[in-house]
Write a protein that holds these residues in place. Sequence first.
Motif, mmCIF file in Angstrom:
data_model
loop_
_atom_site.group_PDB
_atom_site.id
_atom_site.type_symbol
_atom_site.label_atom_id
_atom_site.label_comp_id
_atom_site.label_asym_id
_atom_site.label_seq_id
_atom_site.Cartn_x
_atom_site.Cartn_y
_atom_site.Cartn_z
ATOM 1 N N ALA A 115 -91.655 -30.312 98.087
ATOM 2 C CA ALA A 115 -90.447 -29.800 98.739
ATOM 3 C C ALA A 115 -89.400 -30.885 98.940
ATOM 4 C CB ALA A 115 -90.805 -29.181 100.086
ATOM 5 N N GLN A 116 -89.791 -32.163 98.790
ATOM 6 C CA GLN A 116 -88.854 -33.258 99.030
ATOM 7 C C GLN A 116 -87.829 -33.355 97.915
ATOM 8 O OE1 GLN A 116 -90.732 -36.977 99.753
ATOM 9 N NE2 GLN A 116 -88.845 -38.183 99.700
ATOM 10 N N ALA A 117 -86.554 -33.430 98.246
ATOM 11 C CA ALA A 117 -85.486 -33.516 97.249
ATOM 12 C C ALA A 117 -85.551 -34.855 96.538
ATOM 13 C CB ALA A 117 -84.126 -33.341 97.910
ATOM 14 N N PRO A 118 -85.237 -34.889 95.252
ATOM 15 C CA PRO A 118 -85.270 -36.147 94.515
ATOM 16 C C PRO A 118 -84.161 -37.073 94.993
ATOM 17 C CG PRO A 118 -84.291 -34.422 93.178
ATOM 18 C CD PRO A 118 -84.824 -33.758 94.417
ATOM 19 N N PRO A 119 -84.398 -38.381 94.991
ATOM 20 C CA PRO A 119 -83.374 -39.332 95.433
ATOM 21 C C PRO A 119 -82.173 -39.332 94.490
ATOM 22 C CG PRO A 119 -85.247 -40.470 94.455
ATOM 23 C CD PRO A 119 -85.648 -39.040 94.602
ATOM 24 N N ALA A 120 -81.062 -39.861 94.974
ATOM 25 C CA ALA A 120 -79.824 -39.853 94.189
ATOM 26 C C ALA A 120 -79.945 -40.660 92.908
ATOM 27 C CB ALA A 120 -78.677 -40.381 95.048
ATOM 28 N N SER A 121 -80.897 -41.584 92.860
ATOM 29 C CA SER A 121 -81.046 -42.431 91.676
ATOM 30 C C SER A 121 -81.813 -41.730 90.552
ATOM 31 C CB SER A 121 -81.763 -43.725 92.049
ATOM 32 O OG SER A 121 -83.048 -43.433 92.586
ATOM 33 N N CYS A 122 -82.214 -40.459 90.768
ATOM 34 C CA CYS A 122 -82.939 -39.693 89.758
ATOM 35 C C CYS A 122 -82.031 -38.638 89.131
ATOM 36 C CB CYS A 122 -84.159 -39.003 90.367
ATOM 37 S SG CYS A 122 -85.377 -40.130 91.086
ATOM 38 N N HIS A 123 -82.263 -38.318 87.873
ATOM 39 C CA HIS A 123 -81.536 -37.225 87.232
ATOM 40 C C HIS A 123 -82.431 -36.531 86.208
ATOM 41 C CE1 HIS A 123 -80.728 -40.532 84.346
ATOM 42 N NE2 HIS A 123 -80.693 -39.566 83.431
ATOM 43 N N ILE A 124 -81.994 -35.334 85.760
ATOM 44 C CA ILE A 124 -82.795 -34.491 84.872
ATOM 45 C C ILE A 124 -82.499 -34.792 83.406
ATOM 46 C CG2 ILE A 124 -83.243 -32.111 84.146
ATOM 47 C CD1 ILE A 124 -84.436 -32.830 86.840
ATOM 48 N N GLN A 125 -83.553 -34.789 82.612
ATOM 49 C CA GLN A 125 -83.414 -34.984 81.162
ATOM 50 C C GLN A 125 -84.336 -34.004 80.428
ATOM 51 O OE1 GLN A 125 -85.524 -38.171 78.829
ATOM 52 N NE2 GLN A 125 -83.455 -39.031 78.699
ATOM 53 N N TRP A 126 -83.811 -33.392 79.362
ATOM 54 C CA TRP A 126 -84.617 -32.566 78.464
ATOM 55 C C TRP A 126 -84.621 -33.230 77.089
ATOM 56 C CZ3 TRP A 126 -87.583 -28.170 78.994
ATOM 57 C CH2 TRP A 126 -87.527 -27.520 80.225
ATOM 58 N N ALA A 127 -85.786 -33.239 76.448
ATOM 59 C CA ALA A 127 -85.900 -33.913 75.154
ATOM 60 C C ALA A 127 -86.912 -33.211 74.267
ATOM 61 C CB ALA A 127 -86.306 -35.374 75.347
ATOM 62 N N THR A 146 -83.170 -36.795 72.521
ATOM 63 C CA THR A 146 -82.746 -36.221 73.793
ATOM 64 C C THR A 146 -81.834 -35.038 73.529
ATOM 65 O OG1 THR A 146 -82.865 -38.371 74.903
ATOM 66 C CG2 THR A 146 -81.533 -36.674 75.963
ATOM 67 N N VAL A 147 -82.043 -33.953 74.248
ATOM 68 C CA VAL A 147 -81.259 -32.729 74.069
ATOM 69 C C VAL A 147 -80.173 -32.609 75.129
ATOM 70 C CG1 VAL A 147 -81.359 -30.206 74.139
ATOM 71 C CG2 VAL A 147 -83.146 -31.482 72.963
ATOM 72 N N PHE A 148 -80.549 -32.887 76.380
ATOM 73 C CA PHE A 148 -79.614 -32.669 77.490
ATOM 74 C C PHE A 148 -79.946 -33.610 78.637
ATOM 75 C CE2 PHE A 148 -78.524 -30.636 81.511
ATOM 76 C CZ PHE A 148 -77.214 -30.208 81.305
ATOM 77 N N GLU A 149 -78.892 -34.150 79.274
ATOM 78 C CA GLU A 149 -79.060 -34.954 80.486
ATOM 79 C C GLU A 149 -77.986 -34.571 81.478
ATOM 80 O OE1 GLU A 149 -80.302 -39.123 80.849
ATOM 81 O OE2 GLU A 149 -80.228 -39.204 78.656
ATOM 82 N N GLN A 150 -78.364 -34.547 82.747
ATOM 83 C CA GLN A 150 -77.401 -34.214 83.789
ATOM 84 C C GLN A 150 -77.644 -35.078 85.006
ATOM 85 O OE1 GLN A 150 -76.567 -30.096 84.531
ATOM 86 N NE2 GLN A 150 -76.378 -30.409 86.732
ATOM 87 N N ARG A 151 -76.569 -35.753 85.422
ATOM 88 C CA ARG A 151 -76.644 -36.560 86.646
ATOM 89 C C ARG A 151 -75.391 -36.267 87.449
ATOM 90 N NH1 ARG A 151 -77.419 -43.130 87.283
ATOM 91 N NH2 ARG A 151 -77.554 -43.116 89.574
ATOM 92 N N LYS A 154 -72.617 -34.740 82.424
ATOM 93 C CA LYS A 154 -73.559 -34.056 81.528
ATOM 94 C C LYS A 154 -73.444 -34.629 80.128
ATOM 95 C CE LYS A 154 -73.145 -29.672 84.049
ATOM 96 N NZ LYS A 154 -72.797 -28.235 83.956
ATOM 97 N N TRP A 155 -74.576 -34.597 79.436
ATOM 98 C CA TRP A 155 -74.586 -35.028 78.035
ATOM 99 C C TRP A 155 -75.406 -34.030 77.229
ATOM 100 C CZ3 TRP A 155 -78.246 -36.148 74.393
ATOM 101 C CH2 TRP A 155 -77.794 -36.756 73.213
ATOM 102 N N GLN A 156 -74.886 -33.625 76.056
ATOM 103 C CA GLN A 156 -75.585 -32.696 75.171
ATOM 104 C C GLN A 156 -75.674 -33.297 73.777
ATOM 105 O OE1 GLN A 156 -72.883 -29.380 75.447
ATOM 106 N NE2 GLN A 156 -73.952 -28.456 77.173
ATOM 107 N N ALA A 157 -76.805 -33.080 73.110
ATOM 108 C CA ALA A 157 -76.932 -33.501 71.719
ATOM 109 C C ALA A 157 -75.930 -32.720 70.862
ATOM 110 C CB ALA A 157 -78.356 -33.273 71.222
#
Length: 281
Positions: A57-69, A74-79, A83-86
């Motif tokens: 339940a703890q929210a991720p810290p600000a220094s973390c972001h999501i990546q899909w690969a 890498t396909v997608f990153e969001q911080r 945003k970044w898309q392939a």
Amino acid sequence: MKTIPKRQWFFVHLHCFLIGSLVDSSSLSSIPESLSVTSLVGNQAVLPCSWKQRLGAQAPPASCHIQWATPDDTVFEQRGEQKWQAEEFEGRAEVSEEKLGSGDCSLIISDVQIGDTGRYESFLVVDGRRNVKTRVFIQSVKLSVFDHKSLQSRGPGEDLVLDLYTRHSVRVVFQGRNSSEWSDMWMRGDEDSPRLEKHPLNEQLTIKKLASSDEGTYKVLDANGLAVSTVQLSVNEKYTARKFYQTQENQVPTDDAAKSSCSALLILSVLVTGFQIIHLL
């Protein structure tokens, strides 16, 4: 602006590092758990994911972001708002910002293509000191994309509306019923002709005034030559006759027809009543 003590920053990074150490994120093939998602070309596919599987339940810290690969790239990153898309997913890949706070980091792929088939994995990327990043594995999803298939019948002189399904459809080829050769029928960018007309807004191609020679197989292809859809078409008089008969059956009776039906029912009623009287005698 409130500053965060160095000791607290150290704790945040240590927290993410400890979570990452529980999972071997260096090898995509070493992760056993996986989900499966299927879709048809041109539809939307949602690859489910929740970062709460790793952080609770703890929210991720600000220094973390999501990546899909994928295993290749890498396909997608969001911080935050960045945003970044392939390139091949430009304008088609998204993670909902509204749902991200509640733990939903599912990847939404719009207008899916056959080439999108494959395995995707999501990660929580932790930014460390000296540009060192740690990837924490979240979820593996296998996406399978299939082409459309259909059998259709038309009568001579009728039109066939061929669905292209996606803007990535660039070509239509045709193989006659008694032929083994494929011939080009339409290319994206072609001008309309008396027999072929591309809808100005929808991804549809109309083949007008069908004849028996139009009977066969139609394939809609993408830029890589992969099938988006396959349509087997039969053209015959029986279809026209059957369609006409069904139309007649579904028509609302006219006043004359209704009167005839009422007369017939009245005569039948009289006959039944007479039979019952005779039986009583």
